[in-house]
Design an enzyme around this catalytic site. Structure first.
Site, PDB file in Angstrom:
ATOM      1  N   HIS A  67      42.080  34.635  35.475  1.00 32.88           N
ATOM      2  CA  HIS A  67      43.450  34.744  35.995  1.00 32.88           C
ATOM      3  C   HIS A  67      44.315  33.561  35.568  1.00 32.88           C
ATOM      4  CE1 HIS A  67      42.542  38.133  38.787  1.00 32.88           C
ATOM      5  NE2 HIS A  67      41.343  37.585  38.809  1.00 32.88           N
TER       6      HIS A  67
ATOM      7  N   ASN B 264      43.496  42.534  43.736  1.00 35.95           N
ATOM      8  CA  ASN B 264      43.760  43.008  42.377  1.00 35.95           C
ATOM      9  C   ASN B 264      44.603  44.276  42.430  1.00 35.95           C
ATOM     10  OD1 ASN B 264      42.368  41.028  40.992  1.00 35.95           O
ATOM     11  ND2 ASN B 264      40.490  42.213  40.779  1.00 35.95           N
TER      12      ASN B 264
ATOM     13  N   HIS C 279      42.302  31.033  48.365  1.00 34.68           N
ATOM     14  CA  HIS C 279      40.895  30.985  48.799  1.00 34.68           C
ATOM     15  C   HIS C 279      40.678  32.047  49.865  1.00 34.68           C
ATOM     16  CE1 HIS C 279      37.101  29.837  50.327  1.00 34.68           C
ATOM     17  NE2 HIS C 279      37.516  29.011  51.266  1.00 34.68           N
TER      18      HIS C 279
HETATM   19 FE1  HDE Z   1      38.427  35.854  41.722  1.00 32.33          FE
HETATM   20  N1  HDE Z   1      38.437  33.911  41.121  1.00 32.33           N
HETATM   21  N2  HDE Z   1      36.400  35.797  41.762  1.00 32.33           N
HETATM   22  N3  HDE Z   1      38.344  37.846  42.177  1.00 32.33           N
HETATM   23  N4  HDE Z   1      40.396  35.953  41.671  1.00 32.33           N
HETATM   24  C1  HDE Z   1      39.545  33.203  40.860  1.00 32.33           C
HETATM   25  O1  HDE Z   1      39.945  31.019  41.608  1.00 32.33           O
HETATM   26  C2  HDE Z   1      35.640  34.693  41.686  1.00 32.33           C
HETATM   27  C3  HDE Z   1      37.232  38.578  42.420  1.00 32.33           C
HETATM   28  C4  HDE Z   1      41.178  37.001  42.029  1.00 32.33           C
HETATM   29  O2  HDE Z   1      46.536  33.694  41.304  1.00 32.33           O
HETATM   30  C5  HDE Z   1      39.251  31.747  40.622  1.00 32.33           C
HETATM   31  O3  HDE Z   1      41.655  29.591  41.801  1.00 32.33           O
HETATM   32  C6  HDE Z   1      34.253  35.026  41.867  1.00 32.33           C
HETATM   33  C7  HDE Z   1      37.567  39.832  43.009  1.00 32.33           C
HETATM   34  C8  HDE Z   1      42.563  36.683  41.823  1.00 32.33           C
HETATM   35  O4  HDE Z   1      45.483  31.802  41.644  1.00 32.33           O
HETATM   36  C9  HDE Z   1      37.734  31.652  40.853  1.00 32.33           C
HETATM   37  C10 HDE Z   1      34.215  36.371  42.036  1.00 32.33           C
HETATM   38  C11 HDE Z   1      38.919  39.835  43.109  1.00 32.33           C
HETATM   39  C12 HDE Z   1      42.561  35.375  41.333  1.00 32.33           C
HETATM   40  C13 HDE Z   1      37.373  33.081  41.153  1.00 32.33           C
HETATM   41  C14 HDE Z   1      35.571  36.856  41.967  1.00 32.33           C
HETATM   42  C15 HDE Z   1      39.397  38.593  42.584  1.00 32.33           C
HETATM   43  C16 HDE Z   1      41.190  34.950  41.263  1.00 32.33           C
HETATM   44  C17 HDE Z   1      39.757  31.196  39.324  1.00 32.33           C
HETATM   45  C18 HDE Z   1      33.000  37.243  42.235  1.00 32.33           C
HETATM   46  C19 HDE Z   1      39.829  40.966  43.641  1.00 32.33           C
HETATM   47  C20 HDE Z   1      43.761  34.569  40.907  1.00 32.33           C
HETATM   48  C21 HDE Z   1      40.857  30.222  39.678  1.00 32.33           C
HETATM   49  C22 HDE Z   1      32.419  37.099  43.507  1.00 32.33           C
HETATM   50  C23 HDE Z   1      39.596  41.306  45.002  1.00 32.33           C
HETATM   51  C24 HDE Z   1      44.313  33.789  42.062  1.00 32.33           C
HETATM   52  C25 HDE Z   1      40.903  30.224  41.110  1.00 32.33           C
HETATM   53  C26 HDE Z   1      45.543  33.025  41.636  1.00 32.33           C
HETATM   54  C27 HDE Z   1      40.801  33.681  40.838  1.00 32.33           C
HETATM   55  C28 HDE Z   1      36.116  33.440  41.424  1.00 32.33           C
HETATM   56  C29 HDE Z   1      35.879  38.225  42.064  1.00 32.33           C
HETATM   57  C30 HDE Z   1      40.783  38.286  42.521  1.00 32.33           C
HETATM   58  C31 HDE Z   1      36.923  31.042  39.732  1.00 32.33           C
HETATM   59  C32 HDE Z   1      33.094  34.048  41.858  1.00 32.33           C
HETATM   60  C33 HDE Z   1      36.592  40.928  43.469  1.00 32.33           C
HETATM   61  C34 HDE Z   1      43.758  37.577  42.075  1.00 32.33           C
HETATM   62  O5  HDE Z   1      37.451  30.854  41.961  1.00 32.33           O
END
Ligand code: HDE
Length: 753
Positions: free
Chosen positions: A131, A203, A395
């Protein structure tokens, strides 16, 4: 905006030609870079910094611990009229380093040079691992009160207004990648509630590739560019992605959403949003329900065509962020309703046989209605991209009382990941004190020190229990709206690395999605799979993915196999008998056209009064008119926004032809390749190209007067969605009606049922 005519005449008489053009251009369409028009000469009279543009917002001026300061939001920005060092000492020169004589050498004592360069050297911070590419906006959420029965969350009380910041994003690409790539979109919302910040980090698709967070590095490593050559950027059309999803078949449901038109949204304003996981809500009485969050866009769900998405990648890689900012600036505020699907909190955590802890499954809306609980309006663009959009830190554990998590193994892993990532990205544990992240609730957390500590904590006893600080801070109870950890019973079970058996069904809901699509949407899905797999190098990977397609639907599999030149395999699992969910299709309904762009092709020798009338009518209808003319500046009194050389069909939702402009002087292939082959033409060839492309992209096209002849020359007259009208207003009215369905779908009859 309307000026009095005599006053205008006097003003115009004393203006230079370029001032007149600047004046005419300024107030019309969104996109001005700054709050005041620049002068031609460099300004030299000192004055305070210019204010932000009227549509720009900024984080509230809260203290690092959440108190209101009463200072204007500009207090966080630069102050005073004079150039200073970071310590506030005024400077007389920032153009020359301090040298031993004009020919040097440069002196090490030049503290201004070293401060300026050192700061510059550290301007970049690590981009988000996923993202990375995003755009944000401020807004307000107003609760309907309809969720009061199921949650004690204060911000969901009837009429309660809560400030929000939303960040939309793509997943795979780097920060500088294009907006319109085929990908999932992030839809992350920060609600600054009075009971603590709530982050809904969702999402634009309701399911995820994986069921367990431990697989996240695997899917992301597979989707990112290949590690050796670092290509392709921001795309899933490559071997490693398809290698993984064809082996790890729980990814197939999310994959078909990506291959559908949902993977290429027209605008952030036309996306649904989903919390994906099931959450647990708790009300005042301590009763719980399970719930899924949905965002429903006021403008409906609309997508680009694949060709538009590809063209925009080059012509306007900022298409989505520009669209978001321009819509807000034009007053067409993006709007969504927040809704919840509510399920009984039973020990099985299932609904209608669907496992609510499996994030690769949806609950069709026909089985559990999405109940609206509030309205989100985005009405302010950021003042500073880095300070706000880049530094915002979401978070899943940012939860207010009344909303709790479930044991969804994907959600559980995310509870660890988001804080962890901010530590590196934002350089330490105090990221909550960055202005955009500051809570609007009082903070008394006993967390101390660390990099970039903004708070000046008082007292001597940041521990509990204490008597030296008079016992402060005190634990809160129900009466003080303390957070509730729902005391859910944990089943007695052995410690295992395993998933429930229900997680093994990888195909039934993918088939449900496919069968819920209209014929034209199925065509797009077939084309997307064929395109992506044809981009893979290895045949084994294509064959393996075809096997998954066979397990989804034989027609889908056969059509893609034909495109790849490979045999279609037989299914290896029984095809699921599913009931389609019409709510999943984006075709067949009508939506408002607020904030859409209408291109108006102008002939300087044509009916300019008619153009002016239509232009005003487009504004009055809440849309943005962009005049496309042979040259820039003014045509008559009308400001031109695009020339035949700079404009391209993909920027417009619909096009009106107000004339049949003769080829402009620059309509030669040597000057502009879009002019095509040399040869005699009655109309500028770029206008014909515009019409052809709009036709291919199933957009409404209207014409009146001489414009009607262009329809004939382009060979589109009389086909669906082509309006030949007697007047401009008549053409606009008919085109606006066609835009309600988003595209002229009947222009392309589908080949699959
Ligand atoms: Fe994320 N995801 N994610 N994700 N995600 C990040 O956090 C992660 C997942 C989503 O505009 C990171 O600050 C793991 C699902 C959005 O700042 C990180 C897993 C969904 C955004 C991270 C998921 C999301 C992130 C990268 C599997 C939809 C952008 C930078 C368990 C429900 C937020 C950050 C923004 C961002 C980890 C799965 C949505 C690395 C480990 C499912 C919208 O922490």
């Amino acid at each position: 905006m309307e000026k009095s005519k005599p006053a205008e005449a006097v003003k115009n008489a004393v203006k230079t030609a370029s001032e007149k053009i600047a004046d005419a251009l300024t107030p019309d369409v969104p996109g001005a870079p700054g709050s005041a028009p620049p002068s031609v000469e460099e300004p030299t009279t000192p004055h305070d910094p210019l204010p932000p543009k009227p549509e720009q917002g900024a984080p509230q001026t809260r203290t690092p611990t959440g108190a209101e300061t009463g200072a204007p939001t500009t207090a966080n920005g630069q102050q005073g009229a004079y150039l200073t060092t970071a310590q506030g000492a005024r400077l007389r020169d920032t153009d020359h380093s301090l040298k031993a004589g004009p020919r040097g050498p440069v002196l090490l004592q030049d503290h201004h040079l070293r401060e300026k360069i050192t700061h510059f050297d550290h301007e970049r911070i690590p981009e988000r691992v996923v993202h990375a590419r995003g755009a944000g906006a401020h807004g307000v959420f107003t609760a309907y009160g309809t969720a009061e029965a199921v949650t004690r969350a204060g911000f969901l009380r009837k009429g309660r207004e809560t400030d929000v910041f939303v960040r939309f994003s793509t997943v795979l690409g780097s920060r500088g990648s294009a907006d319109t790539v085929r990908d999932t979109r992030g839809f992350a919302t920060k609600f600054y509630t009075a009971e603590g910040t709530f982050d809904l980090v969702g999402n634009n698709m309701p399911v995820f590739f994986i069921q367990d967070a431990i697989k996240f590095p695997d899917i992301i490593h597979a989707g990112k560019p290949h590690p050796d050559r670092e290509i392709p950027q921001a795309q899933s059309a490559h071997d490693t992605f398809w290698d993984f999803v064809s082996l790890h078949t729980e990814a197939q449901h999310h994959t078909i959403w990506n291959m559908s038109d949902r993977g290429i949204p027209r605008s952030y304003r036309t996306m649904e949003g989903f919390g994906v996981h099931t959450f647990r809500l708790v009300n005042e009485a301590g009763e719980t329900v399970l719930a899924k969050f949905h965002w429903k866009p006021k403008l409906g769900v609309h997508s680009l065509t694949w060709e538009e998405a590809q063209m925009l990648g080059g012509l306007d890689p900022d298409f989505h962020r520009r669209d978001l900012y321009d819509a807000i600036e034009a007053g067409a505020y993006p709007e969504w309703e927040l809704g919840i699907q509510v399920f009984p909190d039973t020990p099985e955590e299932t609904f209608a046989g669907i496992d609510l802890l499996d994030p690769t499954k949806i609950v069709p809306e026909e089985l559990a209605e999405v109940q609206p609980i509030g309205r989100l309006v985005l009405n302010r663009t950021p003042t500073n991209f880095f300070a706000e959009t880049e530094q915002v830190a979401f978070h899943l554990g940012h939860l207010p009382p009344g909303i709790d998590v479930t044991n969804d193994p994907l959600l559980q892993g995310r509870l660890f990941s988001y804080v962890d990532t901010q530590l590196t990205r934002l350089g330490g544990p105090n990221f909550a004190q960055i202005p955009i992240n500051r809570p609007h609730a009082a903070v008394n957390d006993m967390l101390r020190d660390g990099f970039h500590q903004h708070a000046v904590h008082a007292g001597v006893a940041p521990y509990r229990p204490n008597s030296l600080d008079g016992g402060n801070p005190f634990p809160a109870g129900d009466a003080e709206h303390a957070f509730v950890d729902v005391p859910v019973t944990v089943a007695q079970a052995p410690k295992v690395r395993a998933s429930p058996a229900s997680f093994d069904d990888h195909y039934s809901q993918v088939r449900l999605f496919w069968l819920s699509m209209s014929p034209v949407e199925r065509e797009h899905i077939i084309r997307a799979y064929t395109f992506e797999l044809a981009k893979c190098y290895h045949q084994a990977i294509k064959e393996r993915q075809l096997q998954s397609l066979a397990n989804i639907d034989p027609v889908l599999c056969e059509q893609v196999a034909t495109g790849l030149g490979l045999p279609a395999p037989q299914p290896t699992v029984p095809l699921a008998d599913v009931t389609p969910s019409p709510a999943l299709s984006q075709v067949g309904r009508e939506w408002p056209s607020d904030g859409r762009t209408v291109g108006i092709v102008v002939d300087p020798a044509g009916d300019l009064d008619g153009v002016d009338e239509v232009r005003r009518a487009v504004f009055a209808a809440g849309m943005v008119p962009l005049l496309i003319a042979p040259h820039g500046g003014l045509v008559g009194d009308l400001p031109v926004q695009r020339t035949f050389a700079t404009g391209r069909s993909v920027e417009f939702d619909a096009v009106l032809l107000a004339g049949a402009p003769a080829p402009a002087p620059d309509a030669t292939p040597a000057r502009d390749a879009k002019a095509g082959r040399p040869g005699p033409a009655a109309v500028d060839p770029r206008v014909l190209l515009l019409v052809e492309e709009c036709w291919r992209h199933a957009k409404a096209i209207g014409a009146w007067g001489a414009g009607v002849t262009v329809l004939e020359q382009a060979g589109v007259a009389g086909t669906p969605g082509i309006v030949a009208a007697n007047s401009g207003p008549e053409a606009l009215a008919a085109v606006q009606q066609l835009m309600a369905a988003h595209r002229v779908w009947e222009r392309f009859p589908a080949s699959v049922a």
